[in-house]
Design an enzyme around this catalytic site. Structure first.
Site, PDB file in Angstrom:
ATOM      1  N   GLU A  73       0.818  -1.212   0.000  1.00  0.00           N
ATOM      2  CA  GLU A  73       0.000   0.000   0.000  1.00  0.00           C
ATOM      3  C   GLU A  73       0.853   1.265   0.000  1.00  0.00           C
ATOM      4  OE1 GLU A  73      -2.591   0.731   3.407  1.00  0.00           O
ATOM      5  OE2 GLU A  73      -3.853   1.972   2.121  1.00  0.00           O
ATOM      6  N   ASP A  93      -0.778  -5.001   3.034  1.00  0.00           N
ATOM      7  CA  ASP A  93      -1.216  -3.777   3.711  1.00  0.00           C
ATOM      8  C   ASP A  93      -0.566  -3.783   5.097  1.00  0.00           C
ATOM      9  OD1 ASP A  93      -2.416  -1.588   4.811  1.00  0.00           O
ATOM     10  OD2 ASP A  93      -4.418  -2.057   4.075  1.00  0.00           O
ATOM     11  N   ILE A  95      -0.703  -1.728   7.694  1.00  0.00           N
ATOM     12  CA  ILE A  95      -1.705  -1.513   8.752  1.00  0.00           C
ATOM     13  C   ILE A  95      -3.050  -1.315   8.053  1.00  0.00           C
ATOM     14  CG2 ILE A  95      -2.449  -0.156  10.739  1.00  0.00           C
ATOM     15  CD1 ILE A  95       0.412   0.741  11.194  1.00  0.00           C
ATOM     16  N   ASP A  96      -3.876  -2.328   8.101  1.00  0.00           N
ATOM     17  CA  ASP A  96      -5.225  -2.182   7.549  1.00  0.00           C
ATOM     18  C   ASP A  96      -6.131  -1.780   8.710  1.00  0.00           C
ATOM     19  OD1 ASP A  96      -7.157  -2.343   5.415  1.00  0.00           O
ATOM     20  OD2 ASP A  96      -7.977  -4.055   6.494  1.00  0.00           O
ATOM     21  N   THR A  98      -6.083   1.861   9.432  1.00  0.00           N
ATOM     22  CA  THR A  98      -5.216   2.931   9.962  1.00  0.00           C
ATOM     23  C   THR A  98      -6.007   3.910  10.830  1.00  0.00           C
ATOM     24  OG1 THR A  98      -3.793   2.709   8.034  1.00  0.00           O
ATOM     25  CG2 THR A  98      -3.532   4.719   9.310  1.00  0.00           C
ATOM     26  N   ASP A 240      -5.952  -4.731   0.538  1.00  0.00           N
ATOM     27  CA  ASP A 240      -6.985  -4.839   1.576  1.00  0.00           C
ATOM     28  C   ASP A 240      -7.602  -6.238   1.597  1.00  0.00           C
ATOM     29  OD1 ASP A 240      -6.902  -2.063   2.235  1.00  0.00           O
ATOM     30  OD2 ASP A 240      -8.238  -1.597   0.561  1.00  0.00           O
TER      31      ASP A 240
HETATM   32  C1  IPD Z   1      -8.946   0.760   4.504  1.00  0.00           C
HETATM   33  C2  IPD Z   1      -9.762   0.026   5.540  1.00  0.00           C
HETATM   34  C3  IPD Z   1     -11.203   0.472   5.470  1.00  0.00           C
HETATM   35  C4  IPD Z   1     -11.800   0.231   4.098  1.00  0.00           C
HETATM   36  C5  IPD Z   1     -10.932   0.822   2.996  1.00  0.00           C
HETATM   37  C6  IPD Z   1      -9.479   0.388   3.144  1.00  0.00           C
HETATM   38  P1  IPD Z   1      -6.411   1.289   5.315  1.00  0.00           P
HETATM   39  O1  IPD Z   1      -7.581   0.388   4.566  1.00  0.00           O
HETATM   40  O2  IPD Z   1      -9.695  -1.355   5.327  1.00  0.00           O
HETATM   41  O3  IPD Z   1     -12.001  -0.234   6.381  1.00  0.00           O
HETATM   42  O4  IPD Z   1     -13.053   0.836   4.078  1.00  0.00           O
HETATM   43  O5  IPD Z   1     -11.430   0.373   1.732  1.00  0.00           O
HETATM   44  O6  IPD Z   1      -8.701   0.982   2.131  1.00  0.00           O
HETATM   45  O7  IPD Z   1      -6.406   2.613   4.606  1.00  0.00           O
HETATM   46  O8  IPD Z   1      -6.799   1.402   6.724  1.00  0.00           O
HETATM   47  O9  IPD Z   1      -5.182   0.508   5.059  1.00  0.00           O
END
Ligand code: IPD
Length: 297
Positions: A73, A93, A95-96, A98, A240
């Site tokens: 990411e 990813d 940190i999913d 964030t 994700d």
């Molecule tokens: C996001 C989270 C969020 C989802 C977004 C993602 P991130 O990832 O998973 O819940 O709604 O589509 O991009 O930005 O926290 O790595």
């Protein structure tokens, strides 16, 4: 030929736990600083820990598997846009969730997927706040492991078939795209999922209820675990969902907008942003990850 997915899994789990320690340290530190940056807008957050975790993971993968490709990411955000090939490729990813990480809401994880010949074949998702480790290998099942020294490892199998959306507990996400073009149709879908048709909400399905864990990977893992029946989101990125696709499918879940869409979206000549998911069946780009196909979708 890709060698031993089991030994890659052992490596990836160890890496996820190491990254988890850094994520926990970061979460403590971030509560006392305001070191949060914005990407495309004020709700699309990134911290120095997203970048540091990705750097750690990327360098450990390069040491252990120098021939493997890497899609991450934060590398993507800073301009490294590797084309997806048939080679083994980690899709990460760091940190999913964030936003959760920044706010101290304990649903954030690292998501490490391995793609081979354009198919996700291995997934590791680790939430260090709850010490929940989700793992899966294509054709070999998926598992939830709690605890490290005396781990309790539960197979994620045999999901209950879901008779209808009306009986479903499902997850949606608000996402970071808050413009009218996205949010109006999206919230209209939310309304139809939750609303009572008998009270005039056209197309209302009146699902049992709706949740948002704030992390795509953890929503998917919860579908695999059986705590959610369905997760629907417009506009996820490959990192994700890559690991989660393997984990959910191995647990008997169905994925719509999956690796086929990923491959199509990254093929040469695609007019679509190569790392976005292709448009899909219902209402625009989306991943839909469900435990069993309800008859009323
Ligand atoms: C996001 C989270 C969020 C989802 C977004 C993602 P991130 O990832 O998973 O819940 O709604 O589509 O991009 O930005 O926290 O790595």
């Amino acid at each position: 030929k890709l060698v031993d997915l089991r030994s890659i899994l052992t490596f990836t789990v160890k890496l996820a736990r190491t990254a988890g320690t850094l994520i926990l340290e970061g979460s403590q530190a971030i509560q006392t600083t305001s070191d949060v940056n914005e990407k495309k807008n004020s709700v699309d957050l990134v911290t120095e820990y997203d970048v540091a975790v990705e750097e750690l993971v990327k360098s450990e993968i390069a040491k252990a598997y120098p021939s493997f490709k890497f899609i991450g990411e934060e590398s993507y955000s800073s301009g490294t846009r590797n084309e997806l090939t048939d080679e083994p490729t980690f899709c990460v990813d760091p940190i999913d969730g964030t936003t959760n990480f920044v706010h101290g809401f304990p649903f954030a994880c690292i998501s490490l997927g391995l793609i081979y010949q354009k198919r996700p074949v291995l997934g590791v998702i680790y939430n260090p706040f709850l010490d929940h480790l989700y793992t899966g290998i294509e054709g070999q099942g998926s598992f939830l492991t709690r605890g490290n020294s005396q781990p309790l490892k539960l197979p994620l199998t045999n999901p209950k078939p879901l008779p209808s959306l009306q009986k479903a507990l499902l997850a949606i996400e608000w996402g970071s795209d808050r413009g009218k073009k996205t949010l109006v149709p999206k919230s209209d879908s939310f309304l139809r999922l939750a609303g009572d048709p008998a009270d005039g909400i056209a197309g209302g399905r009146m699902a049992h209820s709706i949740r948002s864990l704030g992390s795509a990977a953890l929503n998917i893992s919860m579908v695999a675990q059986g705590g959610l029946d369905l997760y629907w989101e417009i506009g996820c990125w490959p990192w994700d969902v890559c690991a989660g696709i393997v984990i959910a499918q191995e647990a008997g879940g169905a994925v719509v907008g999956s690796h086929a869409a990923l491959a199509a979206a990254t093929s040469a000549g695609s007019s679509i942003d190569p790392f976005k998911v292709t448009p899909d069946v219902l209402t625009g780009r989306k991943y839909l990850i469900i435990r069993a196909i309800p008859d009323t979708l």
